[in-house]
Design a protein around this motif. Structure first.
Motif, mmCIF file in Angstrom:
data_model
loop_
_atom_site.group_PDB
_atom_site.id
_atom_site.type_symbol
_atom_site.label_atom_id
_atom_site.label_comp_id
_atom_site.label_asym_id
_atom_site.label_seq_id
_atom_site.Cartn_x
_atom_site.Cartn_y
_atom_site.Cartn_z
ATOM 1 N N TYR A 26 0.858 -1.183 0.000
ATOM 2 C CA TYR A 26 0.000 0.000 0.000
ATOM 3 C C TYR A 26 0.895 1.235 0.000
ATOM 4 O O TYR A 26 2.106 1.139 0.119
ATOM 5 C CB TYR A 26 -0.940 0.006 1.203
ATOM 6 C CG TYR A 26 -0.217 -0.041 2.525
ATOM 7 C CD1 TYR A 26 0.168 1.121 3.176
ATOM 8 C CD2 TYR A 26 0.101 -1.251 3.125
ATOM 9 C CE1 TYR A 26 0.860 1.077 4.362
ATOM 10 C CE2 TYR A 26 0.785 -1.299 4.330
ATOM 11 C CZ TYR A 26 1.159 -0.131 4.939
ATOM 12 O OH TYR A 26 1.836 -0.163 6.114
ATOM 13 N N ASN A 27 0.293 2.394 -0.115
ATOM 14 C CA ASN A 27 1.040 3.649 -0.162
ATOM 15 C C ASN A 27 1.455 4.047 1.255
ATOM 16 O O ASN A 27 0.710 4.710 1.972
ATOM 17 C CB ASN A 27 0.192 4.729 -0.817
ATOM 18 C CG ASN A 27 0.987 5.976 -1.123
ATOM 19 O OD1 ASN A 27 2.018 6.228 -0.529
ATOM 20 N ND2 ASN A 27 0.491 6.760 -2.060
ATOM 21 N N VAL A 31 -0.087 6.915 4.194
ATOM 22 C CA VAL A 31 -0.477 6.447 5.529
ATOM 23 C C VAL A 31 0.313 7.206 6.600
ATOM 24 O O VAL A 31 -0.245 7.627 7.616
ATOM 25 C CB VAL A 31 -0.261 4.923 5.654
ATOM 26 C CG1 VAL A 31 -0.369 4.465 7.098
ATOM 27 C CG2 VAL A 31 -1.260 4.177 4.789
ATOM 28 N N ILE A 113 -6.866 4.162 2.522
ATOM 29 C CA ILE A 113 -5.657 4.282 1.699
ATOM 30 C C ILE A 113 -5.076 2.907 1.417
ATOM 31 O O ILE A 113 -4.663 2.615 0.289
ATOM 32 C CB ILE A 113 -4.611 5.190 2.380
ATOM 33 C CG1 ILE A 113 -5.092 6.641 2.370
ATOM 34 C CG2 ILE A 113 -3.249 5.066 1.713
ATOM 35 C CD1 ILE A 113 -4.281 7.553 3.246
ATOM 36 N N ARG A 114 -5.038 2.057 2.413
ATOM 37 C CA ARG A 114 -4.513 0.701 2.204
ATOM 38 C C ARG A 114 -5.346 -0.084 1.208
ATOM 39 O O ARG A 114 -4.814 -0.801 0.374
ATOM 40 C CB ARG A 114 -4.440 -0.048 3.535
ATOM 41 C CG ARG A 114 -3.346 0.443 4.422
ATOM 42 C CD ARG A 114 -3.284 -0.351 5.702
ATOM 43 N NE ARG A 114 -2.147 0.074 6.492
ATOM 44 C CZ ARG A 114 -1.807 -0.468 7.640
ATOM 45 N NH1 ARG A 114 -2.516 -1.464 8.139
ATOM 46 N NH2 ARG A 114 -0.767 -0.029 8.289
ATOM 47 N N ILE A 115 -6.661 0.063 1.279
ATOM 48 C CA ILE A 115 -7.534 -0.647 0.344
ATOM 49 C C ILE A 115 -7.365 -0.089 -1.059
ATOM 50 O O ILE A 115 -7.252 -0.842 -2.032
ATOM 51 C CB ILE A 115 -9.009 -0.539 0.799
ATOM 52 C CG1 ILE A 115 -9.225 -1.352 2.072
ATOM 53 C CG2 ILE A 115 -9.957 -1.000 -0.302
ATOM 54 C CD1 ILE A 115 -10.571 -1.106 2.730
ATOM 55 N N THR A 117 -4.862 1.596 -2.457
ATOM 56 C CA THR A 117 -3.543 1.564 -3.089
ATOM 57 C C THR A 117 -2.893 0.189 -3.090
ATOM 58 O O THR A 117 -1.806 0.034 -3.649
ATOM 59 C CB THR A 117 -2.587 2.564 -2.424
ATOM 60 O OG1 THR A 117 -2.405 2.195 -1.056
ATOM 61 C CG2 THR A 117 -3.114 3.975 -2.516
ATOM 62 N N ALA A 118 -3.518 -0.801 -2.498
ATOM 63 C CA ALA A 118 -2.947 -2.156 -2.513
ATOM 64 C C ALA A 118 -3.050 -2.743 -3.908
ATOM 65 O O ALA A 118 -4.039 -2.531 -4.610
ATOM 66 C CB ALA A 118 -3.664 -3.049 -1.512
ATOM 67 N N THR A 122 -3.855 -8.875 -3.661
ATOM 68 C CA THR A 122 -3.143 -9.006 -2.386
ATOM 69 C C THR A 122 -4.148 -9.145 -1.261
ATOM 70 O O THR A 122 -5.233 -8.576 -1.290
ATOM 71 C CB THR A 122 -2.240 -7.799 -2.106
ATOM 72 O OG1 THR A 122 -3.051 -6.629 -2.105
ATOM 73 C CG2 THR A 122 -1.138 -7.670 -3.122
ATOM 74 N N PRO A 124 -5.305 -8.498 2.617
ATOM 75 C CA PRO A 124 -5.038 -7.462 3.609
ATOM 76 C C PRO A 124 -4.175 -8.000 4.726
ATOM 77 O O PRO A 124 -4.287 -9.155 5.118
ATOM 78 C CB PRO A 124 -6.427 -7.067 4.111
ATOM 79 C CG PRO A 124 -7.304 -8.197 3.748
ATOM 80 C CD PRO A 124 -6.693 -8.895 2.561
#
Length: 127
Positions: A26-27, A31, A113-115, A117-118, A122, A124
């Protein structure tokens, strides 16, 4: 008598080194920025809460600065619960509610952001 040769040890397997520079799924920078901003906001509000609780003098330039910076951040939560204490020392519940709300909003932004930019496919990370 025959002379015995010592048994030869098997050749060592090639060593594989793990990369320590693997790309985060992720970015990470986004984060970190969200965490930094939420941390700064929460520190200002916590300083306000402690100043009000301990009766810090608003005549002090530093205390006045903290109150002025944190006032717009706490304003939406004023009046949810009553404040208790005297005029100089009081327990400002709006500050505590603001700290919790901003922390939850920051957590939600980090998850978003994690969702977003992943990379596709992948899983979680379990946190």
């Amino acid at each position: 008598m025959a002379i015995q040769q010592p048994a030869q040890a098997p050749a060592p397997a090639p060593v594989e080194y793990a990369s320590t520079t693997e790309k985060a799924p992720y970015n990470f920078r986004a984060v970190a920025i969200v965490g930094f901003i939420v941390g700064i906001v929460d520190v200002f509000i916590a300083a306000r809460f402690l100043g009000k609780l301990l009766g810090a003098s608003a005549q002090s330039a530093f205390v006045n600065f903290i109150y002025q910076v944190s006032s717009p951040m706490v304003a939406p939560f004023t009046g949810i619960f009553g404040n208790s204490g005297s005029k100089t020392n009081y327990f400002e519940t709006a500050s505590l509610v603001a700290i919790v709300v901003y922390a939850v909003i920051g957590w939600g932004l980090v998850v978003l952001i994690r969702i977003a930019t992943a990379p596709r496919g992948t899983k979680p990370a379990s946190s």
